[in-house]
Motif scaffolding. Structure first.
Motif, PDB file in Angstrom:
ATOM      1  N   MET A  33      63.994 -13.501 -21.868  1.00 45.84           N
ATOM      2  CA  MET A  33      65.243 -13.400 -22.636  1.00 45.84           C
ATOM      3  C   MET A  33      66.319 -12.659 -21.837  1.00 45.84           C
ATOM      4  SD  MET A  33      65.901 -11.254 -26.171  1.00 45.84           S
ATOM      5  CE  MET A  33      65.580  -9.678 -25.347  1.00 45.84           C
ATOM      6  N   VAL A  34      65.951 -11.526 -21.259  1.00 42.00           N
ATOM      7  CA  VAL A  34      66.920 -10.736 -20.496  1.00 42.00           C
ATOM      8  C   VAL A  34      67.373 -11.493 -19.251  1.00 42.00           C
ATOM      9  CG1 VAL A  34      67.265  -8.587 -19.231  1.00 42.00           C
ATOM     10  CG2 VAL A  34      65.972  -8.571 -21.368  1.00 42.00           C
ATOM     11  N   HIS A  35      66.431 -12.149 -18.583  1.00 43.74           N
ATOM     12  CA  HIS A  35      66.751 -12.947 -17.396  1.00 43.74           C
ATOM     13  C   HIS A  35      67.811 -14.004 -17.733  1.00 43.74           C
ATOM     14  CE1 HIS A  35      65.415 -15.199 -13.632  1.00 43.74           C
ATOM     15  NE2 HIS A  35      66.156 -16.098 -14.273  1.00 43.74           N
ATOM     16  N   GLU A  36      67.573 -14.759 -18.793  1.00 43.43           N
ATOM     17  CA  GLU A  36      68.502 -15.837 -19.144  1.00 43.43           C
ATOM     18  C   GLU A  36      69.837 -15.286 -19.649  1.00 43.43           C
ATOM     19  OE1 GLU A  36      67.855 -18.646 -18.096  1.00 43.43           O
ATOM     20  OE2 GLU A  36      65.703 -18.383 -17.728  1.00 43.43           O
ATOM     21  N   ALA A  57      57.230 -21.282 -24.718  1.00 40.21           N
ATOM     22  CA  ALA A  57      55.988 -20.565 -24.993  1.00 40.21           C
ATOM     23  C   ALA A  57      55.260 -20.138 -23.730  1.00 40.21           C
ATOM     24  CB  ALA A  57      55.069 -21.426 -25.867  1.00 40.21           C
ATOM     25  N   ASN A  58      55.521 -20.786 -22.606  1.00 41.81           N
ATOM     26  CA  ASN A  58      54.861 -20.409 -21.343  1.00 41.81           C
ATOM     27  C   ASN A  58      55.615 -19.306 -20.610  1.00 41.81           C
ATOM     28  OD1 ASN A  58      57.098 -21.780 -20.438  1.00 41.81           O
ATOM     29  ND2 ASN A  58      55.981 -23.195 -19.119  1.00 41.81           N
ATOM     30  N   HIS A  59      56.531 -18.635 -21.320  1.00 48.63           N
ATOM     31  CA  HIS A  59      57.304 -17.482 -20.806  1.00 48.63           C
ATOM     32  C   HIS A  59      58.382 -17.889 -19.809  1.00 48.63           C
ATOM     33  CE1 HIS A  59      53.087 -15.687 -21.435  1.00 48.63           C
ATOM     34  NE2 HIS A  59      53.745 -15.651 -22.574  1.00 48.63           N
ATOM     35  N   SER A  60      58.706 -19.161 -19.771  1.00 46.30           N
ATOM     36  CA  SER A  60      59.810 -19.620 -18.933  1.00 46.30           C
ATOM     37  C   SER A  60      61.044 -19.817 -19.807  1.00 46.30           C
ATOM     38  CB  SER A  60      59.454 -20.927 -18.214  1.00 46.30           C
ATOM     39  OG  SER A  60      59.277 -21.978 -19.150  1.00 46.30           O
ATOM     40  N   GLY A  80      69.979 -13.478 -12.869  1.00 44.45           N
ATOM     41  CA  GLY A  80      68.798 -13.486 -13.723  1.00 44.45           C
ATOM     42  C   GLY A  80      67.751 -12.455 -13.349  1.00 44.45           C
ATOM     43  N   TYR A  81      67.237 -12.547 -12.132  1.00 40.93           N
ATOM     44  CA  TYR A  81      66.177 -11.630 -11.702  1.00 40.93           C
ATOM     45  C   TYR A  81      66.672 -10.196 -11.564  1.00 40.93           C
ATOM     46  CZ  TYR A  81      62.913 -15.462 -10.923  1.00 40.93           C
ATOM     47  OH  TYR A  81      62.080 -16.521 -11.114  1.00 40.93           O
ATOM     48  N   VAL A  82      67.887 -10.034 -11.089  1.00 38.83           N
ATOM     49  CA  VAL A  82      68.432  -8.681 -10.928  1.00 38.83           C
ATOM     50  C   VAL A  82      68.603  -8.014 -12.291  1.00 38.83           C
ATOM     51  CG1 VAL A  82      70.434  -7.355 -10.167  1.00 38.83           C
ATOM     52  CG2 VAL A  82      69.546  -9.209  -8.735  1.00 38.83           C
ATOM     53  N   THR A  83      69.112  -8.746 -13.276  1.00 37.52           N
ATOM     54  CA  THR A  83      69.294  -8.189 -14.609  1.00 37.52           C
ATOM     55  C   THR A  83      67.958  -7.812 -15.239  1.00 37.52           C
ATOM     56  OG1 THR A  83      71.302  -9.513 -14.948  1.00 37.52           O
ATOM     57  CG2 THR A  83      70.230  -8.624 -16.913  1.00 37.52           C
ATOM     58  N   ALA A  84      66.957  -8.677 -15.092  1.00 38.69           N
ATOM     59  CA  ALA A  84      65.641  -8.393 -15.669  1.00 38.69           C
ATOM     60  C   ALA A  84      65.023  -7.142 -15.051  1.00 38.69           C
ATOM     61  CB  ALA A  84      64.718  -9.594 -15.484  1.00 38.69           C
ATOM     62  N   SER A 114      71.245 -13.095 -28.401  1.00 41.04           N
ATOM     63  CA  SER A 114      70.637 -14.347 -27.952  1.00 41.04           C
ATOM     64  C   SER A 114      70.491 -15.330 -29.106  1.00 41.04           C
ATOM     65  CB  SER A 114      69.262 -14.072 -27.337  1.00 41.04           C
ATOM     66  OG  SER A 114      69.362 -13.265 -26.191  1.00 41.04           O
ATOM     67  N   LEU A 115      70.012 -14.830 -30.240  1.00 39.45           N
ATOM     68  CA  LEU A 115      69.799 -15.679 -31.407  1.00 39.45           C
ATOM     69  C   LEU A 115      71.112 -16.193 -31.977  1.00 39.45           C
ATOM     70  CD1 LEU A 115      67.800 -16.813 -33.527  1.00 39.45           C
ATOM     71  CD2 LEU A 115      68.056 -14.660 -34.769  1.00 39.45           C
ATOM     72  N   ALA A 116      72.112 -15.336 -32.030  1.00 39.30           N
ATOM     73  CA  ALA A 116      73.378 -15.699 -32.672  1.00 39.30           C
ATOM     74  C   ALA A 116      74.229 -16.639 -31.834  1.00 39.30           C
ATOM     75  CB  ALA A 116      74.172 -14.430 -32.989  1.00 39.30           C
ATOM     76  N   PHE A 117      74.158 -16.530 -30.499  1.00 41.60           N
ATOM     77  CA  PHE A 117      75.127 -17.237 -29.676  1.00 41.60           C
ATOM     78  C   PHE A 117      74.549 -18.227 -28.659  1.00 41.60           C
ATOM     79  CE2 PHE A 117      77.160 -13.159 -30.777  1.00 41.60           C
ATOM     80  CZ  PHE A 117      78.273 -13.638 -31.455  1.00 41.60           C
ATOM     81  N   PHE A 118      73.291 -18.084 -28.289  1.00 41.50           N
ATOM     82  CA  PHE A 118      72.844 -18.847 -27.129  1.00 41.50           C
ATOM     83  C   PHE A 118      71.604 -19.710 -27.347  1.00 41.50           C
ATOM     84  CE2 PHE A 118      74.984 -15.054 -25.210  1.00 41.50           C
ATOM     85  CZ  PHE A 118      76.062 -15.746 -24.681  1.00 41.50           C
ATOM     86  N   VAL A 119      70.538 -19.169 -27.884  1.00 38.45           N
ATOM     87  CA  VAL A 119      69.260 -19.886 -27.932  1.00 38.45           C
ATOM     88  C   VAL A 119      69.285 -20.909 -29.058  1.00 38.45           C
ATOM     89  CG1 VAL A 119      66.767 -19.664 -28.266  1.00 38.45           C
ATOM     90  CG2 VAL A 119      68.021 -17.942 -26.934  1.00 38.45           C
ATOM     91  N   ASN A 120      68.842 -22.149 -28.753  1.00 40.98           N
ATOM     92  CA  ASN A 120      68.919 -23.202 -29.767  1.00 40.98           C
ATOM     93  C   ASN A 120      67.640 -24.019 -29.932  1.00 40.98           C
ATOM     94  OD1 ASN A 120      68.879 -24.835 -27.509  1.00 40.98           O
ATOM     95  ND2 ASN A 120      70.616 -26.122 -28.145  1.00 40.98           N
ATOM     96  N   ASN A 121      66.598 -23.757 -29.131  1.00 43.21           N
ATOM     97  CA  ASN A 121      65.377 -24.540 -29.322  1.00 43.21           C
ATOM     98  C   ASN A 121      64.453 -23.862 -30.317  1.00 43.21           C
ATOM     99  OD1 ASN A 121      64.817 -22.491 -27.307  1.00 43.21           O
ATOM    100  ND2 ASN A 121      62.865 -23.533 -26.931  1.00 43.21           N
ATOM    101  N   SER A 122      63.564 -24.636 -30.947  1.00 43.14           N
ATOM    102  CA  SER A 122      62.750 -24.144 -32.064  1.00 43.14           C
ATOM    103  C   SER A 122      61.911 -22.935 -31.678  1.00 43.14           C
ATOM    104  CB  SER A 122      61.841 -25.265 -32.581  1.00 43.14           C
ATOM    105  OG  SER A 122      62.613 -26.327 -33.082  1.00 43.14           O
TER     106      SER A 122
END
Length: 234
Positions: A33-36, A57-60, A80-84, A114-122
């Motif tokens: 989540m933080v990476h993305e 689900a595979n943490h990607s 991504g990696y630097v932020t994480a 993330s939930l409010a603005f970005f993530v959209n898959n189930s």
């Protein structure tokens, strides 16, 4: 024992111990989540447009966005990696300061954004809702040792994942440089081999890990406590 050896031993111990904790896999998506989110924020700072993020689900995960080609793709690829890695160090820094509440709020706030603005898959939506609920319960539980255990579990998993990600990237860069994620993208933008970018990510992650481990061990507090105090008298 050197600081680097201590860091490596802690990382290995964390990788072993966290896998013994029931449901620990649930928290491995915090790093994703933080990476993305790092990619998403970088996109907006660089005047691009974020379409959506998907967590799996595979943490990607993946961030879909539009951005002008050219130099902007370099900070975007690095984000991504630097932020994480920086976020894992941040969690331990707050632990070292005794400010677990700040870390709890930061984790929950990032999940809400993330939930409010970005993530959209189930899966991503359901995971974020679950994490927000679990994090909120852990933050309010009236047993300090449980709060501390939960906080350190998430922090150590974030730290472990922030280092293992670049290690896997190095492996993929050797095996198939075109499939090495952010390192492949940076390679296409700069002509620098994907392996070089993967190694850079690993160096950053280890540097942040060293800072995190010494915050956990209280080295910053001990140095502060042992520092001589200058007093003047009138």
């Amino acid at each position: 024992m050197s600081r680097w050896m201590t860091t490596i031993l802690f990382l290995v111990g964390s990788a072993i111990l966290t896998h013994w904790v029931p449901f620990s896999d649930f928290f491995r998506n915090v790093d994703t989540m933080v990476h993305e989110l790092g990619h998403a924020v970088a996109t907006m700072v660089l005047s691009g447009e974020v379409l959506y993020i998907q967590l799996y689900a595979n943490h990607s995960g993946v961030t879909y966005s539009y951005i002008e080609s050219g130099w902007r793709t370099i900070p975007l690829g690095l984000a991504g990696y630097v932020t994480a890695s920086a976020f894992a160090a941040f969690l331990f820094r707050q632990y070292g300061k005794g400010k677990l509440g700040v870390g709890f709020v930061a984790m929950s706030l990032l999940a809400v954004v993330s939930l409010a603005f970005f993530v959209n898959n189930s899966f991503g939506v359901l995971w974020l809702i679950g994490f927000i609920v679990v994090n909120g319960v852990a933050m309010l539980v009236p047993f300090p040792f449980l709060r501390k255990f939960y906080y350190l579990l998430v922090a150590f998993i974030c730290l472990e994942e922030s280092v293992m990600g670049p290690i896997n990237l190095i492996y993929m860069s050797v095996l198939d440089p075109t499939r090495a994620g952010d390192a492949s993208g940076l390679s296409r933008s700069t002509g620098i081999p994907a392996l070089a970018w993967a190694i850079l990510f690993l160096i950053v992650s280890l540097w942040c890990a060293r800072s995190a481990i010494y915050s956990f061990m209280g080295k910053g507090r001990s140095r502060q406590a042992g520092r001589p105090r200058w007093e003047s008298q009138a």
